[in-house]
Design an enzyme around this catalytic site. Structure first.
Site, short mmCIF file in Angstrom:
data_model
loop_
_atom_site.label_atom_id
_atom_site.label_comp_id
_atom_site.label_asym_id
_atom_site.label_seq_id
_atom_site.Cartn_x
_atom_site.Cartn_y
_atom_site.Cartn_z
N CYS A 77 0.82 -1.20 0.00
CA CYS A 77 0.00 0.00 0.00
C CYS A 77 0.86 1.25 0.00
O CYS A 77 2.05 1.21 0.30
CB CYS A 77 -0.97 0.00 1.18
SG CYS A 77 -0.23 0.02 2.81
N CYS A 78 0.23 2.38 -0.37
CA CYS A 78 0.89 3.67 -0.42
C CYS A 78 2.03 3.62 -1.45
O CYS A 78 1.80 3.28 -2.60
CB CYS A 78 1.38 4.05 0.97
SG CYS A 78 1.84 5.78 1.15
N ILE A 79 3.27 3.91 -1.06
CA ILE A 79 4.39 3.93 -2.00
C ILE A 79 5.00 2.54 -2.20
O ILE A 79 5.78 2.33 -3.14
CB ILE A 79 5.48 4.93 -1.51
CG1 ILE A 79 6.54 5.22 -2.58
CG2 ILE A 79 6.14 4.41 -0.23
CD1 ILE A 79 6.00 5.90 -3.82
#
Length: 224
Positions: free
Chosen positions: A135-137
């Site tokens: 998730c995210c980066i």
């Protein structure tokens, strides 16, 4: 059967380690699903230490494993000891530690490399047909490890809600298929068993990020 999940941390704090809300959301949803969880982190120095009040680097030095222990309440193991055969899936929360301590994406982006132990982990799970949740980066790790994979980091057009949308463009240039998804959605790459969601790549409210990560965890466990 109880699913065993390895969670990989990259320090403690959004600007130089693991994003704490994302890590907590992962752990809550795994706990609710009855999964058995073990946390890992590489025993290496952080790229740098950031004063989170000012958002600026300091001269201090910190260790990724020791900082990750803050999130893990001390129950964290050296990534070098992770045996993919002992787990059904792995999940990597976001935070700039992914781009600074698990890889050098923060300074090199498309020409970056993955920290060797992390790359070994990713490829071991992939080779065994075991799912990875990112998730995210953290989907940038999959982009480097599995050329041509399908992932999402949210949207590809920058705006106030999506301040990091240029990341999607970099992933496309690397040959990945980026799929636009809102913060409460995930993308599942069935072929590569990758489940990705944007989390704080979006300027969203905490509960929205929590719910999106919950869906990611659910899909990962489905594939495990």
């Amino acid at each position: 059967m109880v699913k065993r999940v390895a969670v990989l941390l990259s320090g403690c704090g959004v600007y130089d380690g693991t994003e704490i809300h994302e890590a907590s959301a992962v752990l809550v949803h795994l706990s609710r699903a009855g999964a058995e969880v073990k946390m890992f982190a590489p025993d290496v120095d952080q790229m740098h230490v950031v004063n989170h009040c000012e958002g600026k680097p300091t001269e201090e030095k910190r260790n990724v494993l020791q900082e990750s222990a803050r999130i893990a309440r001390g129950d964290v193991a050296d990534l070098a000891k992770l045996d993919a055969a002992a787990f059904d899936a792995a999940i990597i929360p976001g935070g700039f530690g992914v781009a600074k301590n698990l890889s050098d994406w923060a300074v090199k982006e498309k020409t970056s490399t993955i920290q060797p132990q992390v790359e070994k982990l990713l490829k071991a799970f992939h080779r065994a047909g075991k799912p990875l949740g990112l998730c995210c980066i953290s989907p940038v790790l999959a982009a480097k490890a599995f050329p041509g994979c399908e992932i999402t980091v949210g949207h590809d057009k920058e705006c106030e809600r999506w301040p990091y949308a240029k990341t999607a463009g970099s992933l496309k240039e690397m040959g990945c298929k980026h799929v636009n998804k809102d913060v409460g959605e995930v993308h599942v790459d069935i072929k590569n068993k990758l489940v990705t969601t944007s989390a704080f790549m979006c300027k969203a409210r905490v509960h929205e990020v929590f719910d999106g990560i919950g869906l990611m965890v659910k899909e990962v466990l489905k594939l495990a």
